[in-house]
Design a protein around this motif. Structure first.
Motif, PDB file in Angstrom:
ATOM      1  N   ASN A 152     -31.004  26.512  28.673  1.00 51.18           N
ATOM      2  CA  ASN A 152     -30.254  27.415  29.598  1.00 51.18           C
ATOM      3  C   ASN A 152     -29.915  28.892  28.825  1.00 51.18           C
ATOM      4  O   ASN A 152     -29.305  29.083  27.866  1.00 51.18           O
ATOM      5  CB  ASN A 152     -29.056  27.116  30.051  1.00 51.18           C
ATOM      6  CG  ASN A 152     -28.148  27.782  30.983  1.00 51.18           C
ATOM      7  OD1 ASN A 152     -28.444  28.813  30.966  1.00 51.18           O
ATOM      8  ND2 ASN A 152     -27.136  27.270  31.619  1.00 51.18           N
ATOM      9  N   MET A 155     -26.804  30.579  28.989  1.00 48.97           N
ATOM     10  CA  MET A 155     -25.841  29.759  28.214  1.00 48.97           C
ATOM     11  C   MET A 155     -25.712  30.167  26.709  1.00 48.97           C
ATOM     12  O   MET A 155     -24.974  30.369  26.103  1.00 48.97           O
ATOM     13  CB  MET A 155     -25.844  28.434  28.517  1.00 48.97           C
ATOM     14  CG  MET A 155     -24.892  27.461  27.631  1.00 48.97           C
ATOM     15  SD  MET A 155     -25.208  27.283  26.056  1.00 48.97           S
ATOM     16  CE  MET A 155     -26.428  26.421  25.971  1.00 48.97           C
ATOM     17  N   LEU A 156     -27.170  30.051  26.152  1.00 54.88           N
ATOM     18  CA  LEU A 156     -27.402  30.219  24.756  1.00 54.88           C
ATOM     19  C   LEU A 156     -27.184  31.610  24.579  1.00 54.88           C
ATOM     20  O   LEU A 156     -26.551  31.857  23.477  1.00 54.88           O
ATOM     21  CB  LEU A 156     -28.678  29.918  24.308  1.00 54.88           C
ATOM     22  CG  LEU A 156     -29.119  29.752  23.103  1.00 54.88           C
ATOM     23  CD1 LEU A 156     -28.128  28.545  22.347  1.00 54.88           C
ATOM     24  CD2 LEU A 156     -30.571  29.414  22.734  1.00 54.88           C
ATOM     25  N   GLY A 158     -24.837  33.652  25.874  1.00 57.87           N
ATOM     26  CA  GLY A 158     -23.374  33.639  25.949  1.00 57.87           C
ATOM     27  C   GLY A 158     -22.584  33.029  24.592  1.00 57.87           C
ATOM     28  O   GLY A 158     -21.766  33.293  24.106  1.00 57.87           O
ATOM     29  N   TYR A 159     -23.223  32.061  23.954  1.00 58.98           N
ATOM     30  CA  TYR A 159     -22.803  31.197  23.177  1.00 58.98           C
ATOM     31  C   TYR A 159     -23.097  31.996  21.804  1.00 58.98           C
ATOM     32  O   TYR A 159     -22.242  32.168  21.038  1.00 58.98           O
ATOM     33  CB  TYR A 159     -23.695  29.928  23.112  1.00 58.98           C
ATOM     34  CG  TYR A 159     -23.632  29.166  21.649  1.00 58.98           C
ATOM     35  CD1 TYR A 159     -24.557  29.013  20.754  1.00 58.98           C
ATOM     36  CD2 TYR A 159     -22.350  28.487  21.303  1.00 58.98           C
ATOM     37  CE1 TYR A 159     -24.433  28.378  19.478  1.00 58.98           C
ATOM     38  CE2 TYR A 159     -22.035  27.749  19.998  1.00 58.98           C
ATOM     39  CZ  TYR A 159     -23.384  27.744  19.239  1.00 58.98           C
ATOM     40  OH  TYR A 159     -23.194  26.969  18.028  1.00 58.98           O
ATOM     41  N   MET A 161     -23.101  35.133  21.600  1.00 49.06           N
ATOM     42  CA  MET A 161     -22.137  36.249  21.785  1.00 49.06           C
ATOM     43  C   MET A 161     -20.802  35.728  21.367  1.00 49.06           C
ATOM     44  O   MET A 161     -19.932  36.366  20.708  1.00 49.06           O
ATOM     45  CB  MET A 161     -22.025  36.788  23.082  1.00 49.06           C
ATOM     46  CG  MET A 161     -23.374  37.783  23.228  1.00 49.06           C
ATOM     47  SD  MET A 161     -23.768  39.125  22.035  1.00 49.06           S
ATOM     48  CE  MET A 161     -22.582  40.049  22.371  1.00 49.06           C
TER      49      MET A 161
END
Lengths: 218, 218
Positions: A152, A155-156, A158-159, A161
């Motif tokens: 995803n 998601m990654l 976001g992770y 960041m």
DNA sequence: AGCTTTTTATAATGATTGGTACTGAAAGAG
DNA sequence: CTCTTTCAGTACCAATCATTATAAAAAGCT
């Protein structure tokens, strides 16, 4: 024709950046700015407009002077190298002591008065641009087979960041570069692995024991 | 004997917390506080002291009302459950909309004027207490065989806190609980695995394919 | 009822804040 | 040299800030 400006605009801007970086927008008074730059009030207004425009010129300066690592990272040939370059650059910049600690954008993007909220939103928008750039880069990595098919990318991104923001918070709180680097190593070690091309699970080198099916099951 | 206080001190404190949570310490004016609480200036001073003492009473209130999940998490029987409880509680509290977004402590701990720096340092100290509690919990987990022998508990505690700070930043910027939850799942999936007791690698359940030797080689 | 104590509500205070006014100084043209 | 333009430096401004002063109101006791 007319008196020449005595102060160096670029030096003044660097000095202003340093103060904004440390104190954030609202925590920086105009008196702080005149003291740090050595320029009187009208001089600063004449060169930069007002406090807000000076702030954003300083943030732009931060971007061009200190965030080159982000562009370099996104240009790396593979995802792992990109992420490594990103975090290495990040923790280097965020643990500078003379100029600033943490991230100048983040330091103004968290909480503020109602009047300053538009400024905060602009900083949030800049963060969002970075996250989007990561998502695009990861999607490219996914297409090129560097990430498991089930990855995803939003998601990654976001992770990555989130971790970067957290490192910025810790750097601002005084954490050492070495302790941040250890966290970075953990993050790099736990990135989704490139899918293997063949199923010789018992003879391949050690990383091949990481099976994509384990992540698919999640 | 004397006029009775008309306002409810606890309700006023909750209202004050909400404003401090949103705007941080410096972004919150006394006018904001009187407006939110519906209490005039002398009434707030009489009940809470001054702006700073009110702030810390509000932070204490945040601690007792919203951070119970941390104590619950640290009391979980195993590390994985502890970390899961921690992040679930964290993203729930940090995506509350009526009361506040992000973390009230973090929202005041990043950057501020020189005069407010002691307040910021107090907030940083509170963050440090949480990180230390995590390191102790992880060390216990290490001794009880829940983590690989090579686990650097200080690093892992720092990592958990960095992620949590990052989630707080994203929550304050408006990220949804679902997107934060996806990041949490990734973090949980990439925690160091419990070392296996036996070497029946081909018959054990799926998690057993995670071999401690891979981390040792790092 | 009067008196004392405590709270409420409004006004006032001195300091700080971002921004502007004003005067003298510097630079260049004619 | 004078004149014009632009900058430097100081003073000033109106608004905002956290805090306190003050008068009236409320509550309970005698």
């Amino acid at each position: 024709m007319g008196r020449h400006r005595e102060f160096d605009v670029d030096k003044a801007l660097d000095a202003a950046l340093s103060v904004f970086w440390k104190n954030g927008y609202e925590g920086t008074s105009f008196e702080d700015l005149t003291r740090a730059t050595g320029v009187a009030r009208p001089g600063l207004y004449s060169a930069f407009g007002n406090k807000e425009t000076l702030f954003f010129k300083a943030i732009d300066r931060y971007d061009t002077k200190h965030l080159t690592y982000l562009r370099e990272a996104l240009a790396e040939p593979d995802v792992h190298s990109a992420v490594r370059r990103f975090f290495e650059g990040s923790i280097t910049v965020q643990t500078l002591n003379g100029e600033g600690r943490g991230c100048a954008v983040l330091n103004g993007a968290l909480a503020c008065s109602t009047e300053t909220e538009p400024i905060r939103q602009e900083l949030i928008a800049r963060q969002k641009l970075t996250e989007d750039a990561w998502r695009v880069r990861l999607e490219r990595g996914l297409q090129e087979g560097e990430l498991p098919p089930s990855t995803n990318c939003a998601m990654l991104a976001g992770y990555l960041m989130a971790v970067n923001h957290g490192l910025g918070v810790q750097a601002k709180a005084g954490a050492s570069k070495a302790s941040l680097a250890a966290i970075v190593e953990h993050v790099l070690a736990t990135l989704p692995p490139a899918p293997t091309k063949k199923r010789d699970a018992h003879q391949a080198p050690l990383p091949s024991h990481r099976r994509p099916s384990r992540r698919d099951a999640k």
